[in-house]
Design an enzyme around this catalytic site. Sequence first.
Site, PDB file in Angstrom:
ATOM      1  CG  ASP A 179      12.947  36.101  44.270  1.00 44.75           C
ATOM      2  OD1 ASP A 179      12.668  35.622  43.088  1.00 44.75           O
ATOM      3  OD2 ASP A 179      12.881  36.895  44.927  1.00 44.75           O
TER       4      ASP A 179
ATOM      5  N   PRO B 214      16.938  40.852  38.584  1.00 44.91           N
ATOM      6  CG  PRO B 214      16.514  41.546  36.576  1.00 44.91           C
ATOM      7  CD  PRO B 214      16.073  40.538  37.317  1.00 44.91           C
TER       8      PRO B 214
ATOM      9  CE  LYS C 118      13.354  42.203  52.478  1.00 45.20           C
ATOM     10  NZ  LYS C 118      13.899  41.143  51.537  1.00 45.20           N
TER      11      LYS C 118
END
Length: 349
Positions: A195, A198, A100
């Site tokens: 947080d 979906p 990431k």
Amino acid sequence: MPKTVVPSSSCCHLKINNSASMNSARKCRKCDEPISGNVPPDGIVVRCESCRWLNIFLAPDSDGKLRFGEYEVIQEVGQGANAVVCKATKSDDDNIRAVKIFFAELSVNSHAYSEFTRETEFSVGVVHNNICRTYSGGEIEGNRYLELEFIDGINLAQYLEYYDAMDPMDAFTVATHVAIALDFVWSDFLAIHRDIKPQNVMVDKAGYVKVLDFGLVTAHERSAVDISAVEGTPFYLSPESVTQDAYQDNRSDIYSLGCTLYHLIANEPPFCYDELLDVINARIKEPAPDVRKVKPDIPETVANVLLTMMAREPEDRYVTARECLDDLQRVIRGEAPLLIDPSRPKVNV
């Protein structure tokens, strides 16, 4: 670990820009508008000023392979508000990893980098079957990154895009695994996710559930979200997370999980308004919506669990993720949920 009955599919794979051939005339992959600036040797993530899309530019090695530091980047597999996620391998390891890489502008603040380092070190120590593993993190040529477990599957937002609404019992089965993860980090680290949505819950091809992006914010460390920094509409944030100086604990995560469940079952999020402030105000001032107004055939037991998870006041929700998990499992077994006793003493956990 029991598996869910959720179908899965590979993520769509996005093309990475080859910076060597595009340094003089780089364009956004999404809107095709020009992107200015030079690319450092180890690459960079830049945001298109026209459409706000994140573009990653990497320079090829002598063998023609795209690299980011010690990682050989295979392909981009997705992106969030402030980072691009790539499928990659390390030079000394054939294991597939997810790398990431964060938007370059996030790397200039030294205080933020110290916080990033602290949270990364914390995340590395959190190992659980339902949490995406963090292996390491750092900075390469000013680009912060995390080396993560690679999960071959789809997130729940992609599920909704591909399959529409989920069967309530399948949704509850997914939620049990998320609740187990939330209970683990709260019980062992007194930490919250903050947080749950979906996009941050994945189901792999074998049907196993993994929670992503555990920032692992410890209780009492942070209060309200800076609404000016929120990307998109905060359909899943708890009322206290958007209220100045409000206390947050794992009941905030329970609320967000309830909103995620509501979206999976109703095929639309709760408080589904067009304007950001309308969503915020409804979340603070209105009671939780009943999913049966959207889907009248939903069982009362399912609706009542969702209403308890999404109660506006934290003391009206489940006290812990374990308590929530127990009711999710009762409903799956065909039993009546216990919900909460409204006469119980108010608890600040």
